[in-house]
Design a protein around this motif. Structure first.
Motif, short mmCIF file in Angstrom:
data_model
loop_
_atom_site.label_atom_id
_atom_site.label_comp_id
_atom_site.label_asym_id
_atom_site.label_seq_id
_atom_site.Cartn_x
_atom_site.Cartn_y
_atom_site.Cartn_z
N VAL A 1 13.28 47.31 -25.03
CA VAL A 1 13.69 48.64 -25.44
C VAL A 1 14.57 49.22 -24.35
N TYR A 2 15.66 49.88 -24.76
CA TYR A 2 16.62 50.40 -23.81
C TYR A 2 16.68 51.92 -23.85
N CYS A 3 16.96 52.48 -22.67
CA CYS A 3 17.06 53.93 -22.52
C CYS A 3 18.32 54.18 -21.69
N ASN A 4 19.31 54.83 -22.28
CA ASN A 4 20.61 54.98 -21.62
C ASN A 4 21.08 56.43 -21.58
N SER B 1 15.01 49.98 -18.83
CA SER B 1 14.58 49.11 -19.92
C SER B 1 13.09 48.82 -19.80
N LEU B 2 12.51 48.55 -20.96
CA LEU B 2 11.11 48.16 -21.06
C LEU B 2 11.07 46.84 -21.80
N HIS B 3 10.53 45.82 -21.16
CA HIS B 3 10.42 44.50 -21.77
C HIS B 3 8.95 44.18 -21.97
N ILE B 4 8.60 43.77 -23.19
CA ILE B 4 7.23 43.36 -23.48
C ILE B 4 7.22 41.87 -23.80
N THR B 5 6.40 41.15 -23.11
CA THR B 5 6.26 39.71 -23.32
C THR B 5 5.05 39.44 -24.22
N ALA B 6 5.24 38.56 -25.16
CA ALA B 6 4.14 38.15 -26.05
C ALA B 6 3.41 39.35 -26.63
N ALA B 7 4.14 40.12 -27.42
CA ALA B 7 3.61 41.37 -27.96
C ALA B 7 2.33 41.15 -28.76
N GLN B 8 1.43 42.12 -28.68
CA GLN B 8 0.16 42.11 -29.37
C GLN B 8 0.10 43.29 -30.35
N PRO B 9 -0.71 43.20 -31.40
CA PRO B 9 -0.84 44.34 -32.33
C PRO B 9 -1.22 45.63 -31.63
N GLY B 10 -1.97 45.52 -30.54
CA GLY B 10 -2.36 46.70 -29.78
C GLY B 10 -1.21 47.38 -29.07
N ASP B 11 -0.04 46.74 -29.03
CA ASP B 11 1.14 47.35 -28.41
C ASP B 11 1.84 48.30 -29.38
N THR B 12 1.43 48.27 -30.63
CA THR B 12 2.03 49.14 -31.65
C THR B 12 1.95 50.60 -31.23
N GLY B 13 3.07 51.32 -31.38
CA GLY B 13 3.09 52.73 -31.03
C GLY B 13 4.51 53.21 -30.85
N LEU B 14 4.63 54.47 -30.43
CA LEU B 14 5.93 55.09 -30.15
C LEU B 14 6.14 55.07 -28.64
N TYR B 15 7.22 54.45 -28.20
CA TYR B 15 7.54 54.37 -26.78
C TYR B 15 8.65 55.37 -26.46
N LEU B 16 8.42 56.16 -25.44
CA LEU B 16 9.32 57.24 -25.08
C LEU B 16 9.74 57.11 -23.62
#
Lengths: 115, 111
Positions: B21-24, B73-88
């Motif tokens: 995810v990118y934030c610019n 930037s935010l990088h998530i490796t091997a995403a899990q269902p528990g990572d579901t959400g809104l990232y700000l």
């Protein structure tokens, strides 16, 4: 509780009515923020209080919106003559305000619905 | 005009996949924070970055602050269902303590 407390959690009002939303920050936190969030969207900055300094009101969308913070603690956000576009979740946050990397602690928000 | 642009705004992936995810912004920030929010709750802080080029890791999450302190930037490796959400992402302006948020990235991780 030790967290940020907001009330009411839900408010349904008719267009044209005034509403007041309350925020009780964490004890000892000098900084207090109000944000507005539409469904699934980011946070829109409204106002920021820091200690005894004049608040930063640059995010208030119109003169119908006002906020005060009494005694450096509890804050009230007032919306006069509400409009349907005011419907959103209003989030309050507080922080220690002692450094430029302070964590914001958020309340659960007040969901406002204007009919 | 959005001061902080996040992309993508919505991401739906399968469990085990990687994502970024990118934030610019065109503005320089004195610090930048990433928060995660679940439905019906307020955002919760994940990390704060302060120094240009800084990289921080939090388990499977890697955060980077751009050299010029304008992007992250935010990088998530091997995403899990528990990572579901809104990232700000949220940037602090001019050491004022005032935080401006991006419009968020909604992440859905399917099992």
């Amino acid at each position: 509780g030790a967290g940020v407390s907001q009330s009411p959690s839900n408010k349904v009002t008719e267009k044209g009515k005034d509403v007041e939303l309350r925020c009780d920050p964490i004890s000892g936190h000098t900084a207090l923020y109000w944000y507005r969030q539409s469904l699934g969207q980011g946070l829109e900055f409204l106002i920021y209080f820091q200690g005894n300094s004049a608040p930063d009101k640059s995010g208030l969308p119109s003169d119908r919106f006002s906020a005060e913070r009494t005694g450096g603690s509890v804050s009230t956000l007032t919306i006069q003559r509400t409009q349907q576009e005011d419907s959103a979740v209003y989030l309050c946050a507080s922080s220690l305000g002692t450094s430029n990397t302070g964590e914001l602690f958020f309340g659960e928000g007040s969901r406002l619905t204007v009919l | 005009t959005q001061l902080l642009e996040q992309s993508p705004q919505f991401l739906s992936i399968q469990e085990g996949e990687n994502l970024t995810v990118y934030c610019n912004s065109s503005s320089v920030f004195s610090s930048l924070q990433w928060y995660r929010q679940e439905p019906g709750e307020g955002p919760v802080l994940l990390v704060t970055v302060v120094t240009g080029g800084e990289v921080k890791k939090l388990k499977r999450l890697t955060f980077q602050f751009g050299d010029a302190r304008k992007d992250s930037s935010l990088h998530i490796t091997a995403a899990q269902p528990g990572d579901t959400g809104l990232y700000l992402c949220a940037g602090e302006l001019d050491n004022t303590g005032k935080l401006i948020f991006g419009q968020g990235t909604t992440l859905q991780v399917k099992p």
